[in-house]
Design a protein around this motif. Structure first.
Motif, PDB file in Angstrom:
ATOM      1  N   ILE A 285     102.874  87.975   5.704  1.00 32.04           N
ATOM      2  CA  ILE A 285     101.763  88.244   6.617  1.00 32.04           C
ATOM      3  C   ILE A 285     102.125  86.788   7.582  1.00 32.04           C
ATOM      4  O   ILE A 285     101.824  86.019   6.600  1.00 32.04           O
ATOM      5  CB  ILE A 285     100.505  88.719   6.596  1.00 32.04           C
ATOM      6  CG1 ILE A 285     101.252  90.406   5.585  1.00 32.04           C
ATOM      7  CG2 ILE A 285      99.726  89.126   6.702  1.00 32.04           C
ATOM      8  CD1 ILE A 285      99.904  90.556   5.176  1.00 32.04           C
TER       9      ILE A 285
ATOM     10  N   VAL B 206     102.347  85.677   1.805  1.00 32.84           N
ATOM     11  CA  VAL B 206     101.251  85.692   3.336  1.00 32.84           C
ATOM     12  C   VAL B 206     101.435  83.821   3.862  1.00 32.84           C
ATOM     13  O   VAL B 206     101.981  82.709   3.152  1.00 32.84           O
ATOM     14  CB  VAL B 206      99.555  85.130   3.188  1.00 32.84           C
ATOM     15  CG1 VAL B 206      99.388  84.753   4.342  1.00 32.84           C
ATOM     16  CG2 VAL B 206      99.462  86.813   2.484  1.00 32.84           C
TER      17      VAL B 206
ATOM     18  N   CYS C 285     100.049  84.061   9.625  1.00 34.84           N
ATOM     19  CA  CYS C 285      98.309  83.406   9.831  1.00 34.84           C
ATOM     20  C   CYS C 285      97.518  82.282  10.450  1.00 34.84           C
ATOM     21  O   CYS C 285      98.569  81.109   9.333  1.00 34.84           O
ATOM     22  CB  CYS C 285      97.004  84.501   8.935  1.00 34.84           C
ATOM     23  SG  CYS C 285      97.035  83.382   7.391  1.00 34.84           S
TER      24      CYS C 285
ATOM     25  N   THR D 200     103.001  90.744  -1.849  1.00 33.29           N
ATOM     26  CA  THR D 200     102.675  91.019  -0.546  1.00 33.29           C
ATOM     27  C   THR D 200     103.445  88.600  -0.464  1.00 33.29           C
ATOM     28  O   THR D 200     102.281  88.372  -1.080  1.00 33.29           O
ATOM     29  CB  THR D 200     101.638  91.299   0.019  1.00 33.29           C
ATOM     30  OG1 THR D 200     101.307  92.414  -0.425  1.00 33.29           O
ATOM     31  CG2 THR D 200     101.182  90.631   1.393  1.00 33.29           C
TER      32      THR D 200
END
Ligand SMILES: Cc1cc2nc3c(=O)[nH]c(=O)nc-3n(C[C@H](O)[C@H](O)[C@H](O)COP(=O)(O)OP(=O)(O)OC[C@H]3O[C@@H](n4cnc5c(N)ncnc54)[C@H](O)[C@@H]3O)c2cc1C
Length: 367
Positions: free
Chosen positions: A4, A148, A6, A146
């Motif tokens: 992800i 990031v 960001c 996950t």
């Protein structure tokens, strides 16, 4: 699976992480990911604040938190009599309003703002060992695998942070308190005031000399928030907390609990039921993070605590606006560099003046 991506990854969704997520996502329109394995759990502390300070946050944050106080008292009482010629029942009444934060309302307010700004909230823990920094930012792995990728990494994981390095020896005194939210047959303090400190020791007059000596060496005070009568009007609800303002090493919760029981008995109040117990542990200052490191800490992780009182939540909220702006300004730069950005954000919070005030007052002021 792809990470992800960001602008800012926030580790920890307590008050510090949540206010930063709200500001960075909603006001600065940054892409924010906030992670916390306890994301959906109730915040534990029963925060007490000066109403004046709480209301002043509106200007600093750009939104109001007035609806996040569950009860306010117009007066604040202190009892310090029984020595130095002060009569034991002498009450010092401060005409300054005190409030109890509605932790559920505060959490909802901040989380709603974060979500409104498009923040992604994950109920997962960061594996602190997994963090890899490069020239574009940081790559993180969470406990479920996950990944990031963030341009800026903000550590709001509280005073036990494993992400930041502290500058020097960290051996702070610690505030300890044992608290209960309970129903009692009568409140031994005025219902129109919050009792900030009952430091009297006459409740120990009939105890063994050793007990009295321990209390003289390690003083504690009662902090009491009268919450009003129960629905049937037969009992009253109070949040009591027997507190050791600061001690090194910390006092024990058991000792605080024992003293609370003795004090309430002496004051003639019988606890009928306990709804919640609170074990408060606040490091009072200590070392602050090294400013030349990639991860920026905020809130408890940054040592944002008033070292004389333990007040922290207003300090964090007050510093949140300038810190969020400093992060956003750095991220907007065409020549963005994560190391330079981290240093600039640290310097915006821990100015030379605030560093010089440490540890006398180890919390930065907004500027
Ligand atoms: C019982 C108690 C009562 C207090 N009362 C007051 C008060 O009356 N007034 C006041 O001003 N201050 C008070 N304080 C002090 C202070 O306000 C609180 O400690 C405050 O909660 C600090 O906020 P924070 O967001 O920095 O950290 P925390 O509230 O500790 O939140 C940190 C979060 O990070 C998460 N986290 C940790 N590690 C990871 C990881 N690896 N990955 C993802 N998430 C992680 C945790 O699950 C936690 O939710 C109190 C503290 C305690 C403990």
């Amino acid at each position: 699976m792809k990470p992800i991506v960001c602008d800012v990854a926030i580790v920890g969704g307590g008050p510090a992480g949540s206010v930063m997520a709200a500001l960075l996502a909603q006001q600065h329109e940054l892409k924010v990911v906030m992670m916390d394995p306890k994301l959906d759990q109730r915040w534990i502390p029963n925060y007490g604040v000066w109403v004046e300070e709480w209301e002043a946050l509106e200007k600093l944050l750009g939104f109001s938190l007035r609806n996040c106080l569950m009860k306010t008292w117009p007066n604040t009482d202190l009892f310090c009599g029984g020595s130095h010629g002060i009569p034991v029942d002498e009450r010092l009444r401060i005409k300054r309003a005190y409030g109890r934060v509605d932790r559920t309302a505060l959490k909802n307010e901040l989380r709603t703002r974060a979500l409104d700004g498009g923040a992604i909230l994950l109920a997962k823990a960061l594996d602190a060992e997994s963090v890899v920094h490069d020239e574009e930012g940081s790559l993180l792995r969470l406990d479920d695998g996950t990944r990031v990728r963030a341009r800026f990494l903000l550590d709001c994981s509280g005073y036990q942070s494993r992400l930041v390095t502290l500058d020097g020896t960290h051996d702070p005194g610690v505030q300890i308190a044992y608290g209960i939210e309970c129903e009692v047959d009568m409140c031994p303090y005025g219902e129109d005031a919050m009792t900030l400190m009952d430091y009297r020791t006459d409740y120990l007059d009939n105890q063994a000399a050793e007990v009295q000596m321990t209390a003289a060496r390690e003083p504690t005070f009662m902090y009491a928030m009268p919450m009003g009568p129960t629905r049937d009007g037969k009992k009253t609800r109070v949040f009591f907390e027997e507190t050791s303002l600061v001690a090194r090493p910390p006092m024990s919760f058991d000792e605080c609990k024992k003293r609370m029981e003795l004090r309430l008995k002496y004051l003639g109040a019988t606890v009928l039921s306990v709804e919640e117990e609170e074990f408060c542990y606040i490091p009072m200052g200590g070392a602050i993070p090294v400013r030349s490191q990639r991860v920026v800490a905020f809130g408890g992780a940054m040592g944002l605590v008033h070292a004389a009182t333990g007040y922290q939540i207003c300090r964090s909220m007050a510093a949140a606006g300038p810190t969020a702006k400093a992060i956003a300004d750095e991220l907007k730069k065409a020549s963005y560099n994560p190391d330079t950005a981290a240093r600039a954000v640290y310097d915006s919070v821990w100015t030379r003046t605030t560093r010089l005030q440490t540890p006398a007052l180890s919390a930065p002021h907004p500027h």
